[in-house]
Write a protein that holds these residues in place. Structure first.
Motif, mmCIF file in Angstrom:
data_model
loop_
_atom_site.group_PDB
_atom_site.id
_atom_site.type_symbol
_atom_site.label_atom_id
_atom_site.label_comp_id
_atom_site.label_asym_id
_atom_site.label_seq_id
_atom_site.Cartn_x
_atom_site.Cartn_y
_atom_site.Cartn_z
ATOM 1 N N LEU A 51 0.670 -1.186 -0.077
ATOM 2 C CA LEU A 51 0.203 0.033 0.053
ATOM 3 C C LEU A 51 0.904 1.267 -0.108
ATOM 4 O O LEU A 51 0.642 2.244 -0.547
ATOM 5 N N LEU A 52 1.879 1.298 0.736
ATOM 6 C CA LEU A 52 2.839 2.335 0.948
ATOM 7 C C LEU A 52 3.441 2.883 -0.645
ATOM 8 O O LEU A 52 3.511 3.793 -1.005
ATOM 9 N N TRP A 53 4.020 1.326 -1.300
ATOM 10 C CA TRP A 53 4.487 1.785 -2.553
ATOM 11 C C TRP A 53 3.494 2.265 -3.666
ATOM 12 O O TRP A 53 3.695 3.031 -4.542
ATOM 13 N N SER A 54 2.275 1.869 -3.390
ATOM 14 C CA SER A 54 1.156 2.250 -4.336
ATOM 15 C C SER A 54 0.774 3.440 -4.231
ATOM 16 O O SER A 54 0.330 4.216 -5.236
ATOM 17 N N ARG A 55 1.095 4.241 -3.166
ATOM 18 C CA ARG A 55 0.615 5.637 -2.855
ATOM 19 C C ARG A 55 1.917 6.628 -2.785
ATOM 20 O O ARG A 55 1.484 7.749 -2.999
ATOM 21 N N VAL A 56 3.141 5.988 -2.856
ATOM 22 C CA VAL A 56 4.198 6.994 -2.917
ATOM 23 C C VAL A 56 4.267 8.026 -3.951
ATOM 24 O O VAL A 56 4.280 7.645 -4.908
ATOM 25 N N HIS A 57 4.658 9.145 -3.710
ATOM 26 C CA HIS A 57 4.932 10.140 -4.691
ATOM 27 C C HIS A 57 6.490 10.438 -5.240
ATOM 28 O O HIS A 57 7.008 10.399 -4.184
ATOM 29 N N THR A 58 6.514 10.539 -6.287
ATOM 30 C CA THR A 58 7.868 10.494 -6.846
ATOM 31 C C THR A 58 8.570 11.870 -6.979
ATOM 32 O O THR A 58 9.754 12.134 -7.047
ATOM 33 N N LYS A 59 7.654 12.876 -6.935
ATOM 34 C CA LYS A 59 8.119 14.325 -6.892
ATOM 35 C C LYS A 59 9.043 14.489 -8.186
ATOM 36 O O LYS A 59 8.678 14.178 -9.316
ATOM 37 N N GLU A 60 10.247 15.162 -7.979
ATOM 38 C CA GLU A 60 11.358 15.466 -9.238
ATOM 39 C C GLU A 60 12.149 14.062 -9.579
ATOM 40 O O GLU A 60 12.677 14.336 -10.416
ATOM 41 N N LEU A 61 11.975 13.108 -8.648
ATOM 42 C CA LEU A 61 12.645 12.097 -8.947
ATOM 43 C C LEU A 61 12.450 11.258 -10.235
ATOM 44 O O LEU A 61 11.224 11.183 -10.632
ATOM 45 N N TRP A 62 13.415 10.844 -10.979
ATOM 46 C CA TRP A 62 13.248 10.257 -12.177
ATOM 47 C C TRP A 62 13.998 8.937 -12.347
ATOM 48 O O TRP A 62 14.938 8.805 -11.965
ATOM 49 N N PRO A 63 13.587 7.962 -13.372
ATOM 50 C CA PRO A 63 13.787 6.393 -13.304
ATOM 51 C C PRO A 63 15.260 6.678 -14.090
ATOM 52 O O PRO A 63 15.704 7.463 -14.944
ATOM 53 N N ASN A 64 16.230 6.145 -13.283
ATOM 54 C CA ASN A 64 17.772 6.222 -13.708
ATOM 55 C C ASN A 64 18.165 4.742 -13.411
ATOM 56 O O ASN A 64 17.264 3.905 -12.512
ATOM 57 N N GLU A 65 19.469 4.447 -13.572
ATOM 58 C CA GLU A 65 19.960 3.271 -13.077
ATOM 59 C C GLU A 65 19.941 3.178 -11.692
ATOM 60 O O GLU A 65 19.950 1.910 -11.327
ATOM 61 N N LYS A 66 19.904 3.939 -10.867
ATOM 62 C CA LYS A 66 19.944 4.045 -9.334
ATOM 63 C C LYS A 66 18.581 3.790 -8.972
ATOM 64 O O LYS A 66 18.528 2.913 -7.955
ATOM 65 N N THR A 67 17.896 4.329 -9.404
ATOM 66 C CA THR A 67 16.526 4.397 -9.048
ATOM 67 C C THR A 67 15.324 3.428 -9.648
ATOM 68 O O THR A 67 14.267 3.613 -9.465
ATOM 69 N N TRP A 68 15.897 2.824 -10.694
ATOM 70 C CA TRP A 68 14.877 2.006 -11.649
ATOM 71 C C TRP A 68 13.988 1.000 -10.827
ATOM 72 O O TRP A 68 13.049 0.872 -11.102
ATOM 73 N N ARG A 69 15.021 0.295 -9.858
ATOM 74 C CA ARG A 69 14.187 -0.706 -9.126
ATOM 75 C C ARG A 69 13.428 -0.370 -8.225
ATOM 76 O O ARG A 69 12.130 -1.127 -7.920
ATOM 77 N N TRP A 70 13.214 0.754 -7.702
ATOM 78 C CA TRP A 70 12.294 1.419 -6.882
ATOM 79 C C TRP A 70 11.011 1.831 -7.480
ATOM 80 O O TRP A 70 10.078 1.637 -7.172
ATOM 81 N N PHE A 71 11.314 2.592 -8.646
ATOM 82 C CA PHE A 71 10.029 2.661 -9.641
ATOM 83 C C PHE A 71 9.296 1.639 -9.922
ATOM 84 O O PHE A 71 8.249 1.757 -10.024
ATOM 85 N N GLU A 72 10.317 0.604 -10.326
ATOM 86 C CA GLU A 72 9.775 -0.581 -10.796
ATOM 87 C C GLU A 72 8.713 -1.285 -9.665
ATOM 88 O O GLU A 72 7.862 -2.018 -9.815
ATOM 89 N N ARG A 73 9.516 -1.346 -8.511
ATOM 90 C CA ARG A 73 8.759 -1.882 -7.332
ATOM 91 C C ARG A 73 7.373 -1.109 -7.144
ATOM 92 O O ARG A 73 6.237 -1.770 -6.951
ATOM 93 N N ALA A 74 7.229 0.354 -7.337
ATOM 94 C CA ALA A 74 6.012 1.051 -6.940
ATOM 95 C C ALA A 74 5.108 0.792 -8.101
ATOM 96 O O ALA A 74 3.915 0.726 -7.757
#
Length: 348
Positions: A51-74
């Motif tokens: 539920l947390l991952w489904s509602r978390v807001h990403t703001k200015e964060l953009w998918p890249n090699e470091k954040t990709w797995r977190w975006f994918e999880r959400a």
């Protein structure tokens, strides 16, 4: 007599779970991933809460090699914002290098399918604007692959969401712009067979609207068109009620009395989006809004854009102002961005 109080340090484990989850629900994706490294207790709570991952807001964060797995999880947990950012990154290869275009296209297609069928956006989703033709001559772009993949799914498997999407695309892409054999299929007719209400409206417009505008409808056919549209209005579909009111207002048939229905439509119509936008904004005043719209008119005139693009840009601005607080110095940027988006929505 003196009372002695003893203070004991309370860790996060001592805070009620309900309060912890309430606080975490307001944390951005970047802060959420930072918290994973601070406490094993928080890590277990965060990782075990879809539920947390489904509602978390990403703001200015953009998918890249470091954040990709977190975006994918959400995205896997149904987070629409994260899914759309992933889709854009895959379509344009922005911030991520993931190998061959086909691989990116497959991932983007899977996300589009999940978004369209998941129920989060509803049947009036406008995601098809991201990949509809015409396409630019960009080698690192998987729009064409995604569009072709959706066409195959609609043709071979009869996927209702694919048929609906292609019917929307065929509505805005003119006959002179054809990038795929899939347009040889009457997708509006197929969507109508699937029971799509918007396809039903498009079919009605195709049958009557042009002839009505040119004055070539005889009274009998015009009455039949009104009957069909009145039946469609019983479903509560607002665009159908608007279409009927415009049709009655421009009718040349003296036997048709449309004033009561037009009056009823106007009285039952919700307030305009401008009303909600200005009511929501804290810094933007009606005068600022008028100045912005005047400036958009000048931009459209200089760039030789049609009135359709101007109206679409204005609607995009008002939709954004209805959801996000903005400052005065951001209005012009929002306006020009809306014009760029509108040029993708409307072909002239």
């Amino acid at each position: 007599m003196f009372l002695v109080f003893s203070w004991f340090p309370v860790g996060v484990e001592g805070i009620p779970l309900e309060l912890v989850y309430r606080v975490l629900s307001h944390v951005s994706l970047q802060d959420l991933t930072t918290l994973l490294a601070t406490s094993s207790y928080l890590k277990s709570l965060i990782e075990e809460s879809p539920l947390l991952w489904s509602r978390v807001h990403t703001k200015e964060l953009w998918p890249n090699e470091k954040t990709w797995r977190w975006f994918e999880r959400a995205a896997k947990c149904g987070n629409v914002e994260a899914s759309i950012k992933l889709v854009v990154a895959l379509l344009y290869y922005e911030g991520v290098s993931m190998g061959k275009p086909v691989h990116n296209g497959e991932l983007a297609f899977a996300l589009f399918e999940s978004l369209e069928t998941g129920g989060s956006l509803g049947p009036r989703s406008q995601l098809w604007l991201l990949y509809r033709p015409p396409w630019g001559a960009q080698p690192l772009c998987s729009k064409r692959f995604v569009f072709t993949r959706i066409s195959h799914v609609a043709q071979l498997k009869g996927a209702s969401w694919g048929i609906r999407v292609l019917s929307r695309i065929s509505e805005v892409v003119p006959d002179g712009v054809r990038h795929s054999d899939s347009f040889e299929i009457n997708w509006v007719k197929k969507a109508l067979e699937e029971g799509d209400i918007h396809a039903r409206l498009l079919h009605w417009r195709f049958r009557y609207e042009k002839r009505h505008r040119e004055g070539n409808l005889d009274p009998g056919t015009e009455l039949q068109a009104i009957r069909d549209m009145r039946e469609m209005c019983l479903t509560g579909y607002y665009p159908a009620a608007l279409t009927l009111s415009l049709f009655l207002a421009t009718s040349r048939c003296p036997q048709i009395q449309g004033l009561p229905e037009i009056r009823e439509f106007l009285q039952s119509s919700p307030p305009s989006r401008t009303y909600y936008a200005l009511r929501y904004q804290q810094q933007v005043t009606p005068h600022m809004h008028h100045v912005l719209v005047d400036w958009l008119c000048e931009v459209a005139n200089i760039r030789l854009h049609s009135s359709h693009i101007l109206h679409a840009a204005t609607q995009i601005v008002e939709a954004y102002l209805s959801m996000e607080q903005v400052t005065c110095n951001q209005l012009q940027l929002i306006g020009i961005t809306a014009v760029l988006l509108a040029t993708r929505c409307v072909l002239t």
